[in-house]
Write a protein that holds these residues in place. Sequence first.
Motif, PDB file in Angstrom:
ATOM      1  N   PHE A 193     -14.347   4.199   6.081  1.00 25.91           N
ATOM      2  CA  PHE A 193     -13.723   3.567   4.933  1.00 25.91           C
ATOM      3  C   PHE A 193     -12.219   3.416   5.610  1.00 25.91           C
ATOM      4  O   PHE A 193     -11.389   2.112   5.485  1.00 25.91           O
ATOM      5  CB  PHE A 193     -13.587   4.443   3.490  1.00 25.91           C
ATOM      6  CG  PHE A 193     -12.816   4.111   2.429  1.00 25.91           C
ATOM      7  CD1 PHE A 193     -13.177   3.044   1.743  1.00 25.91           C
ATOM      8  CD2 PHE A 193     -11.295   4.443   2.381  1.00 25.91           C
ATOM      9  CE1 PHE A 193     -12.411   2.626   0.753  1.00 25.91           C
ATOM     10  CE2 PHE A 193     -10.609   4.092   1.309  1.00 25.91           C
ATOM     11  CZ  PHE A 193     -11.297   2.953   0.245  1.00 25.91           C
ATOM     12  N   HIS A 194     -11.645   4.308   6.306  1.00 26.75           N
ATOM     13  CA  HIS A 194     -10.540   4.095   6.742  1.00 26.75           C
ATOM     14  C   HIS A 194     -10.298   3.047   7.973  1.00 26.75           C
ATOM     15  O   HIS A 194      -9.338   2.130   8.033  1.00 26.75           O
ATOM     16  CB  HIS A 194      -9.640   5.515   7.348  1.00 26.75           C
ATOM     17  CG  HIS A 194      -9.500   6.527   6.352  1.00 26.75           C
ATOM     18  ND1 HIS A 194      -8.272   6.260   5.678  1.00 26.75           N
ATOM     19  CD2 HIS A 194     -10.008   7.688   5.794  1.00 26.75           C
ATOM     20  CE1 HIS A 194      -8.098   7.094   4.784  1.00 26.75           C
ATOM     21  NE2 HIS A 194      -9.024   8.048   4.932  1.00 26.75           N
ATOM     22  N   ILE A 195     -11.270   3.259   8.816  1.00 26.49           N
ATOM     23  CA  ILE A 195     -11.260   2.287   9.925  1.00 26.49           C
ATOM     24  C   ILE A 195     -11.308   0.845   9.307  1.00 26.49           C
ATOM     25  O   ILE A 195     -10.680  -0.279   9.573  1.00 26.49           O
ATOM     26  CB  ILE A 195     -12.461   2.604  10.761  1.00 26.49           C
ATOM     27  CG1 ILE A 195     -12.289   3.749  11.435  1.00 26.49           C
ATOM     28  CG2 ILE A 195     -12.608   1.118  11.911  1.00 26.49           C
ATOM     29  CD1 ILE A 195     -13.641   3.864  12.351  1.00 26.49           C
ATOM     30  N   LEU A 196     -12.224   0.588   8.197  1.00 24.82           N
ATOM     31  CA  LEU A 196     -12.225  -0.705   7.725  1.00 24.82           C
ATOM     32  C   LEU A 196     -10.996  -1.159   7.067  1.00 24.82           C
ATOM     33  O   LEU A 196     -10.425  -2.151   7.397  1.00 24.82           O
ATOM     34  CB  LEU A 196     -13.183  -0.455   6.645  1.00 24.82           C
ATOM     35  CG  LEU A 196     -13.855  -1.968   5.868  1.00 24.82           C
ATOM     36  CD1 LEU A 196     -14.687  -2.362   7.061  1.00 24.82           C
ATOM     37  CD2 LEU A 196     -14.856  -1.588   4.787  1.00 24.82           C
ATOM     38  N   PHE A 197     -10.129  -0.331   6.311  1.00 21.75           N
ATOM     39  CA  PHE A 197      -9.270  -1.035   5.588  1.00 21.75           C
ATOM     40  C   PHE A 197      -7.968  -0.936   6.388  1.00 21.75           C
ATOM     41  O   PHE A 197      -7.166  -1.665   6.211  1.00 21.75           O
ATOM     42  CB  PHE A 197      -8.521  -0.004   4.410  1.00 21.75           C
ATOM     43  CG  PHE A 197      -9.624  -0.295   3.282  1.00 21.75           C
ATOM     44  CD1 PHE A 197      -9.024  -1.382   2.424  1.00 21.75           C
ATOM     45  CD2 PHE A 197     -10.745   0.321   2.822  1.00 21.75           C
ATOM     46  CE1 PHE A 197      -9.732  -1.970   1.365  1.00 21.75           C
ATOM     47  CE2 PHE A 197     -11.380  -0.479   1.684  1.00 21.75           C
ATOM     48  CZ  PHE A 197     -10.854  -1.425   0.895  1.00 21.75           C
ATOM     49  N   ARG A 198      -7.966  -0.029   7.564  1.00 22.42           N
ATOM     50  CA  ARG A 198      -6.660  -0.206   8.329  1.00 22.42           C
ATOM     51  C   ARG A 198      -6.741  -1.552   9.105  1.00 22.42           C
ATOM     52  O   ARG A 198      -5.812  -2.119   9.162  1.00 22.42           O
ATOM     53  CB  ARG A 198      -6.820   1.006   9.323  1.00 22.42           C
ATOM     54  CG  ARG A 198      -5.510   1.369   9.909  1.00 22.42           C
ATOM     55  CD  ARG A 198      -5.895   2.638  10.767  1.00 22.42           C
ATOM     56  NE  ARG A 198      -5.641   3.968   9.849  1.00 22.42           N
ATOM     57  CZ  ARG A 198      -4.486   4.585  10.041  1.00 22.42           C
ATOM     58  NH1 ARG A 198      -3.523   4.379  10.888  1.00 22.42           N
ATOM     59  NH2 ARG A 198      -4.532   6.002   9.336  1.00 22.42           N
ATOM     60  N   LEU A 206      -1.308  -1.755   1.279  1.00 19.97           N
ATOM     61  CA  LEU A 206      -0.310  -1.262   2.306  1.00 19.97           C
ATOM     62  C   LEU A 206      -0.656   0.388   2.591  1.00 19.97           C
ATOM     63  O   LEU A 206      -0.598   0.944   3.744  1.00 19.97           O
ATOM     64  CB  LEU A 206       1.195  -1.276   2.118  1.00 19.97           C
ATOM     65  CG  LEU A 206       1.737  -2.806   2.369  1.00 19.97           C
ATOM     66  CD1 LEU A 206       3.135  -2.752   1.907  1.00 19.97           C
ATOM     67  CD2 LEU A 206       1.562  -3.194   3.868  1.00 19.97           C
ATOM     68  N   LYS A 207      -1.046   0.974   1.231  1.00 20.42           N
ATOM     69  CA  LYS A 207      -1.402   2.318   1.280  1.00 20.42           C
ATOM     70  C   LYS A 207      -2.707   2.750   1.834  1.00 20.42           C
ATOM     71  O   LYS A 207      -2.975   3.552   2.329  1.00 20.42           O
ATOM     72  CB  LYS A 207      -1.145   2.709  -0.103  1.00 20.42           C
ATOM     73  CG  LYS A 207       0.386   2.825  -0.663  1.00 20.42           C
ATOM     74  CD  LYS A 207       0.424   2.844  -1.859  1.00 20.42           C
ATOM     75  CE  LYS A 207       2.058   3.114  -2.534  1.00 20.42           C
ATOM     76  NZ  LYS A 207       1.760   3.009  -3.945  1.00 20.42           N
ATOM     77  N   VAL A 208      -3.672   1.696   1.475  1.00 20.65           N
ATOM     78  CA  VAL A 208      -5.056   2.196   2.067  1.00 20.65           C
ATOM     79  C   VAL A 208      -5.075   2.404   3.624  1.00 20.65           C
ATOM     80  O   VAL A 208      -4.472   1.556   4.346  1.00 20.65           O
ATOM     81  CB  VAL A 208      -6.121   0.773   1.719  1.00 20.65           C
ATOM     82  CG1 VAL A 208      -7.421   1.194   2.202  1.00 20.65           C
ATOM     83  CG2 VAL A 208      -6.195   0.893   0.076  1.00 20.65           C
ATOM     84  N   GLY A 209      -5.836   3.217   3.715  1.00 19.96           N
ATOM     85  CA  GLY A 209      -6.114   3.712   5.274  1.00 19.96           C
ATOM     86  C   GLY A 209      -5.202   4.637   5.902  1.00 19.96           C
ATOM     87  O   GLY A 209      -5.323   4.789   7.153  1.00 19.96           O
ATOM     88  N   ASP A 210      -4.467   5.276   5.176  1.00 23.29           N
ATOM     89  CA  ASP A 210      -3.798   6.520   5.512  1.00 23.29           C
ATOM     90  C   ASP A 210      -4.669   7.659   5.181  1.00 23.29           C
ATOM     91  O   ASP A 210      -4.927   8.016   4.176  1.00 23.29           O
ATOM     92  CB  ASP A 210      -2.352   6.367   4.666  1.00 23.29           C
ATOM     93  CG  ASP A 210      -1.590   7.528   5.307  1.00 23.29           C
ATOM     94  OD1 ASP A 210      -1.738   8.367   6.099  1.00 23.29           O
ATOM     95  OD2 ASP A 210      -0.377   7.392   5.060  1.00 23.29           O
ATOM     96  N   ARG A 211      -4.814   8.376   6.262  1.00 20.57           N
ATOM     97  CA  ARG A 211      -5.728   9.629   6.163  1.00 20.57           C
ATOM     98  C   ARG A 211      -4.998  10.967   5.778  1.00 20.57           C
ATOM     99  O   ARG A 211      -5.614  11.840   5.679  1.00 20.57           O
ATOM    100  CB  ARG A 211      -6.366   9.788   7.665  1.00 20.57           C
ATOM    101  CG  ARG A 211      -7.529   9.189   7.851  1.00 20.57           C
ATOM    102  CD  ARG A 211      -7.698   9.275   9.341  1.00 20.57           C
ATOM    103  NE  ARG A 211      -8.858   8.625   9.997  1.00 20.57           N
ATOM    104  CZ  ARG A 211     -10.004   8.728  10.354  1.00 20.57           C
ATOM    105  NH1 ARG A 211     -10.687   9.902  10.189  1.00 20.57           N
ATOM    106  NH2 ARG A 211     -10.578   7.821  10.971  1.00 20.57           N
ATOM    107  N   ARG A 245      -6.178  -4.643   6.519  1.00 16.75           N
ATOM    108  CA  ARG A 245      -4.699  -4.404   5.820  1.00 16.75           C
ATOM    109  C   ARG A 245      -4.166  -5.946   5.979  1.00 16.75           C
ATOM    110  O   ARG A 245      -3.765  -6.591   4.708  1.00 16.75           O
ATOM    111  CB  ARG A 245      -3.935  -3.414   6.476  1.00 16.75           C
ATOM    112  CG  ARG A 245      -2.667  -3.126   5.280  1.00 16.75           C
ATOM    113  CD  ARG A 245      -2.003  -1.918   6.136  1.00 16.75           C
ATOM    114  NE  ARG A 245      -2.663  -0.594   5.867  1.00 16.75           N
ATOM    115  CZ  ARG A 245      -2.182   0.601   6.257  1.00 16.75           C
ATOM    116  NH1 ARG A 245      -0.966   0.249   7.054  1.00 16.75           N
ATOM    117  NH2 ARG A 245      -2.542   1.558   6.139  1.00 16.75           N
ATOM    118  N   ILE A 273      -3.456  -8.630   2.904  1.00 16.91           N
ATOM    119  CA  ILE A 273      -2.111  -9.198   2.255  1.00 16.91           C
ATOM    120  C   ILE A 273      -1.941 -10.493   2.334  1.00 16.91           C
ATOM    121  O   ILE A 273      -1.508 -11.057   1.539  1.00 16.91           O
ATOM    122  CB  ILE A 273      -1.057  -8.318   3.216  1.00 16.91           C
ATOM    123  CG1 ILE A 273      -1.221  -6.806   2.868  1.00 16.91           C
ATOM    124  CG2 ILE A 273       0.271  -8.739   2.647  1.00 16.91           C
ATOM    125  CD1 ILE A 273      -0.274  -5.897   3.575  1.00 16.91           C
TER     126      ILE A 273
END
Lengths: 637, 127
Positions: A5-10, B51-56, A13, A17
């Motif tokens: 999930f983190h890789i995907l959304f990073r 902007l906030k998504v993806g911060d672990r 981003r 936007i």
Amino acid sequence: MSSLFHILFRRLRSPLIVLVAVYSISILGFVLIPGVDDQGAPWDMSFFHAFYFVSFMATTIGFGEIPYAFTDTQRFWALITMYATVVAWLYCIGMLLSIFQDAVFRQQLRINSFRRRVGNIREPFYIVCGYGDTGTQLTRSLTNEHILCVVIDIDENRITELEGDDFKSPVFALCADASQSEYLEMAGVTHRWCQGMVTLANDDTVNLTVAIVAQLLNPDLRLIARAETPEAEANILSFGANEVINPFETFASRLALAIRSPSLYCLYDWMTGITHQVMKEPPDLEPGLWIISGFGRFGNSLYEHLDDEDVELRVIESDRSIRDLPAGTVIGRATEAATLRKAGIKEAVGIIAGTNVDANNLSILMTAFEENPDLFRVARQNEDKNAHLFEAAHLNMVMQRGSVISNTIFALIKTPLLGDFLRIVSRFKNDRANELVSSIIGVVENDIPELWELSINAEQTPALHKVLQNQQLLVSDILYGIKTVEEGSTNYQKKSLPLFLRRGDGNVILPEGNRFIKEGDRYLMCGSTAARDCMIHSLKNINLLEYILTGEDKPTGWVLRKLWERRHNKYNSKINVVDDLMIEESQSDNDLDNENTDKNIADKADNQLLDEKKQLENQKKKHPEDYLPVKDINKED
Amino acid sequence: MNSEKVIFAFFIVLALTLNFGFFLGGMDNASHHNIYELYAALVVSLISTILKVGDRTHLGAVFLATSLVADLQLIAAAVVWGYTEHVSGTSLNGETLSIVVSLSGGALLANIISVILLVSETITVRR
């Protein structure tokens, strides 16, 4: 999951936007630009209509100018925004696709699905680290027995190869470094259903690390490791690995065994071999000069093993610089007839081609055959794929390294007692080995032999467990097959043979018939497939077991059974009398077999009924070497 | 100075100020609440969520949660507004407007928490 999930959304981003910005500007534009309705009266688009219009425009669905035809100003704005929104969408989708093709992301996806699948396993499974030749064969043998495997290998090509193969039960594979605790844990080292781990990497340090990590994560895990040097072997054994297999050592000792004791070799071959084959005739080997070509790690341990057996040996080695070459070594290429002649090929009885190149081994043996057609030719086959070449060469013996090791490990997994049994048996002298083999053949006859393990406990043998609560049983009552007594002579149907007994810390080879069966015993059994199925079934089914033991068919229902028991309430006392008689009869035999008997067992369990005098005599007769702790070896034999 | 930090803080504070601007005024007075302000608050809130998504980090997770709450409240407010205007056919009266405003008030609270988190994070980072 969270890391995916983190890789995907990073990565998504900035496209997201851009998308939100383009949408919001477009919508705002349509709300602000004045329009007209179908009557020509001024009409302003609300946010609701604007969002609706932009949504279908941006996704290129295009329902048209809704709710009223646009003015030119609105069309001008629509023209700008339709390109902007489509570009924003393309940017988003393009980024999404590139993420899915990203190596890191895909690895993460694979890891996630692997972790999920391993976590969902609800049946016993084994972990195999290293999917080389040996690992491949081991996995295949395990899955053929419908045992689930989890494979880890660092080489992606091997994992791809694995994914293309067909297996009879699922194999979960992960391309990762097995020496990292994270991946080992993922593979299920701490899983409730994990039965054990086999580590087969080519590198000793990797095997060592894997073994240590696995041991730390789960100290109860059954661990079988491969080690190429004696140092690594000792090291891995030192922190609790159950079995360490040294490929060169295993391979060389097997070959030495074939020369020293052909019948034992056959026994080994059969016991560790893949099932469904009849026991082979032992090869007929004459004493005389043996030639070993190649003095690498394999040649070296082969030389040591054969030298221990006092076999006359001569080594051919092309590399002069190798240290510790034995005296009389012929330096030169074994593929050339001149070198072979120099080594005495005409007088030799056998030749072992033991280099690490298959083509050289074949060439050596072909040349040797031309020089001396009566030679016993043994080849070392290094690679799995050359199997048909070696088959075509009609050699007397082919040792395939991968399969020797994988078969050994497979047998250890299937019947864990086998390792200890074989270790003790390997020191048997020829006569005793022949005896053992012939007694096995006597039981199995012409059927396909099977090995299985029996644990006497409430889970695996509930019926026997129940019977043992009320009465004592002898090995000969159950484990030799179905007993029938006719006119004083005892016959057995569906014959089987208990090869080995593990009771507590004690080991007994060929447990005697007059031994009591105890709760917690583990037997290594041998017999035909039918005998195995019959025995396993009868030890689980109380009605069947009672019928076998007494010859009487008891009623199965509770009410009828109570009635029956009331009528036969004298039955139990009768049985006990018979048991006592048998024990008395067999006491005299007890001394003969003491050689095989472990001290603990003899002392604690079976001699309860012997009088004290006999016990003392027994103690004197026993040699200390005979009382084996688990991993020791019967040196006298 | 880190431009990424500036953008991040800018959107979070902007989300709060816009939200506050919309919320300010009588609960049932339509002239105190501008639809463009609600729209802007919603858009900025969405951007700050992305902007906030993806911060672990743990703080990042709380940031995301507050932002999602604000989004949800604002979207609900917008849906209520759009529904009364276009589907039920009645124009926005005091009753429905107070629903919209109270929903945006909830979002305001979430945005305030977000800004408090931002400020406390900034204070704890010592340079």
